[in-house]
Write a protein that holds these residues in place. Structure first.
Motif, mmCIF file in Angstrom:
data_model
loop_
_atom_site.group_PDB
_atom_site.id
_atom_site.type_symbol
_atom_site.label_atom_id
_atom_site.label_comp_id
_atom_site.label_asym_id
_atom_site.label_seq_id
_atom_site.Cartn_x
_atom_site.Cartn_y
_atom_site.Cartn_z
ATOM 1 N N GLY A 164 1.150 -1.113 0.213
ATOM 2 C CA GLY A 164 0.185 -0.056 0.216
ATOM 3 C C GLY A 164 1.070 0.927 -0.521
ATOM 4 N N ASN A 165 2.364 0.967 -0.671
ATOM 5 C CA ASN A 165 3.486 2.233 -0.018
ATOM 6 C C ASN A 165 3.246 2.704 -1.549
ATOM 7 O OD1 ASN A 165 4.822 3.758 0.456
ATOM 8 N ND2 ASN A 165 6.339 3.129 1.128
ATOM 9 N N GLU A 166 2.642 3.828 -2.248
ATOM 10 C CA GLU A 166 2.884 4.073 -3.855
ATOM 11 C C GLU A 166 3.689 4.862 -3.651
ATOM 12 O OE1 GLU A 166 -1.227 6.222 -4.431
ATOM 13 O OE2 GLU A 166 -1.716 3.546 -4.750
ATOM 14 N N ASN A 167 4.858 5.549 -2.148
ATOM 15 C CA ASN A 167 5.449 6.379 -2.570
ATOM 16 C C ASN A 167 6.294 5.415 -2.985
ATOM 17 O OD1 ASN A 167 4.084 8.580 -1.674
ATOM 18 N ND2 ASN A 167 4.466 8.045 0.370
ATOM 19 N N GLY A 168 6.707 4.639 -2.835
ATOM 20 C CA GLY A 168 7.804 3.183 -3.343
ATOM 21 C C GLY A 168 8.091 3.805 -4.999
ATOM 22 N N VAL A 169 7.923 3.905 -6.027
ATOM 23 C CA VAL A 169 7.780 4.380 -7.016
ATOM 24 C C VAL A 169 8.696 5.314 -7.572
ATOM 25 C CG1 VAL A 169 5.881 5.789 -7.303
ATOM 26 C CG2 VAL A 169 6.466 4.553 -9.596
ATOM 27 N N LYS A 170 9.475 6.462 -6.236
ATOM 28 C CA LYS A 170 9.338 7.819 -6.199
ATOM 29 C C LYS A 170 10.990 7.580 -6.936
ATOM 30 C CE LYS A 170 6.464 10.910 -3.224
ATOM 31 N NZ LYS A 170 6.834 11.836 -2.683
ATOM 32 N N PRO A 171 11.780 6.308 -5.925
ATOM 33 C CA PRO A 171 13.130 5.987 -6.595
ATOM 34 C C PRO A 171 13.494 5.645 -8.302
ATOM 35 C CG PRO A 171 12.784 5.389 -4.754
ATOM 36 C CD PRO A 171 11.448 5.909 -5.117
ATOM 37 N N TYR A 172 12.203 5.239 -8.470
ATOM 38 C CA TYR A 172 12.401 4.841 -9.953
ATOM 39 C C TYR A 172 11.766 6.022 -10.992
ATOM 40 C CZ TYR A 172 12.416 0.257 -7.906
ATOM 41 O OH TYR A 172 12.556 -0.893 -7.190
ATOM 42 N N THR A 173 10.725 6.768 -10.575
ATOM 43 C CA THR A 173 10.798 7.845 -10.874
ATOM 44 C C THR A 173 11.985 9.159 -11.499
ATOM 45 O OG1 THR A 173 8.483 7.979 -10.495
ATOM 46 C CG2 THR A 173 9.374 10.040 -11.461
ATOM 47 N N PHE A 199 -0.261 1.503 -12.767
ATOM 48 C CA PHE A 199 0.167 3.171 -12.006
ATOM 49 C C PHE A 199 1.688 3.239 -12.424
ATOM 50 C CE2 PHE A 199 2.876 3.960 -7.499
ATOM 51 C CZ PHE A 199 2.143 4.588 -7.476
ATOM 52 N N PHE A 200 2.548 1.921 -12.629
ATOM 53 C CA PHE A 200 4.074 1.784 -12.471
ATOM 54 C C PHE A 200 4.338 2.899 -13.974
ATOM 55 C CE2 PHE A 200 8.317 0.731 -14.516
ATOM 56 C CZ PHE A 200 8.914 1.072 -13.170
ATOM 57 N N LYS A 201 3.340 2.134 -14.897
ATOM 58 C CA LYS A 201 3.700 3.232 -16.549
ATOM 59 C C LYS A 201 3.467 5.768 -15.946
ATOM 60 C CE LYS A 201 2.650 3.738 -20.500
ATOM 61 N NZ LYS A 201 2.545 5.691 -20.569
ATOM 62 N N ASN A 202 2.602 5.144 -15.249
ATOM 63 C CA ASN A 202 1.963 6.806 -14.834
ATOM 64 C C ASN A 202 2.868 7.038 -14.518
ATOM 65 O OD1 ASN A 202 0.122 5.841 -16.284
ATOM 66 N ND2 ASN A 202 -1.964 6.090 -15.466
ATOM 67 N N ASN A 203 3.780 6.954 -13.330
ATOM 68 C CA ASN A 203 5.065 7.745 -12.669
ATOM 69 C C ASN A 203 6.337 7.758 -13.321
ATOM 70 O OD1 ASN A 203 3.441 8.640 -10.575
ATOM 71 N ND2 ASN A 203 2.466 6.664 -10.581
ATOM 72 N N ILE A 204 6.498 6.556 -14.912
ATOM 73 C CA ILE A 204 7.715 6.322 -14.866
ATOM 74 C C ILE A 204 7.939 7.019 -16.266
ATOM 75 C CG2 ILE A 204 9.916 5.181 -16.091
ATOM 76 C CD1 ILE A 204 8.720 4.708 -12.518
ATOM 77 N N PRO A 205 8.850 8.276 -16.355
ATOM 78 C CA PRO A 205 8.550 9.114 -17.477
ATOM 79 C C PRO A 205 9.313 8.431 -18.671
ATOM 80 C CG PRO A 205 9.774 10.553 -15.966
ATOM 81 C CD PRO A 205 8.933 9.502 -15.010
#
Length: 237
Positions: A164-173, A199-205
């Motif tokens: 449930g930690n959506e902030n986990g994507v930040k390092p990848y962004t 969710f991953f796709k939408n946060n990874i430019p």
């Protein structure tokens, strides 16, 4: 649109469990492409417990989209890649006894070795990608050794997303933004699934490609292979 490359290792595992040629790996690869996937990925290992080196050779005459071969660049793997000349080779620092990929490259520690391997592949016009964590220094190192792309190792993202930690994507962004700024293409793979891919796709430019195998094949047991591929394609638009 981010390209979907389907890893067919699990199809080979199923085939090998009974011997013979059921399911037919080459037909499955062709069907996956006909269902809309834009690439086929394989990850042969030295013990050939799933994909065999001969499979890699046979797929050359089957794959009509992008052909991606992943693996640790031991001499036999390098020879296989130079023989088959796939669209892309993805370098992964697998231990011989690894069940699955579990770490990215230290592109600083192994800079000399990786640079030599990458230059050999690039002489044969094979695009090179390096499996890597989100450490910006290591991504910068990938650029310095001549890689064309990085493949972000996404297990930690998937783990955090499940919690449930959506902030986990930040390092990848942040890693993707940095990689793009220094001229690297961006791929991603490991534990991506129907649950987390959108969710991953939408946060990874600038995400060029995702490679998905285990989850996609497992999901297909319930939902059907063609249906699952189209579900991924919808989420990747």
């Amino acid at each position: 649109m981010t390209k979907l490359s389907v890893n067919i290792n699990k199809i080979a595992t199923l085939r090998n469990s009974r011997g013979g040629n059921v399911p037919n790996l080459l037909k499955v690869a062709a069907d996956i492409e006909s269902f809309g996937a834009k690439g086929i990925t394989i990850h042969p290992r030295p013990d050939e417990r799933h994909i065999r080196y001969q499979d890699a050779r046979d797929l050359v005459n089957v794959v009509t989209t992008e052909y991606n071969i992943e693996g640790n660049p031991v001499p036999s793997f390098v020879d296989l890649v130079l023989e088959t000349k796939p669209t892309q080779v993805t370098l992964v620092p697998d231990a011989v006894d690894a069940i699955t990929s579990n770490a990215g490259w230290d592109t600083l520690k192994h800079a000399s070795f990786l640079s030599e391997v990458i230059q050999e592949f690039k002489k044969h016009n094979i695009r090179t990608s390096v499996f890597i964590d989100t450490d910006l220094k290591l991504i910068e190192g990938a650029k310095k050794i001549g890689a064309d792309r990085i493949e972000l190792y996404t297990e930690e993202f998937a783990t955090q997303y499940d919690l449930g930690n959506e902030n986990g994507v930040k390092p990848y962004t942040e890693a993707a933004v940095f990689a793009h700024e220094i001229g690297l293409g961006i791929n991603a793979g490991h534990d991506l699934s129907l649950d987390n891919i959108e969710f991953f796709k939408n946060n990874i430019p600038n995400l060029a490609e995702v490679s998905i195998g285990h989850a996609l094949i497992a999901e297909s047991l319930y939902l059907g292979l063609e249906n699952v591929i189209n579900m991924y394609l919808h989420r990747l638009k």
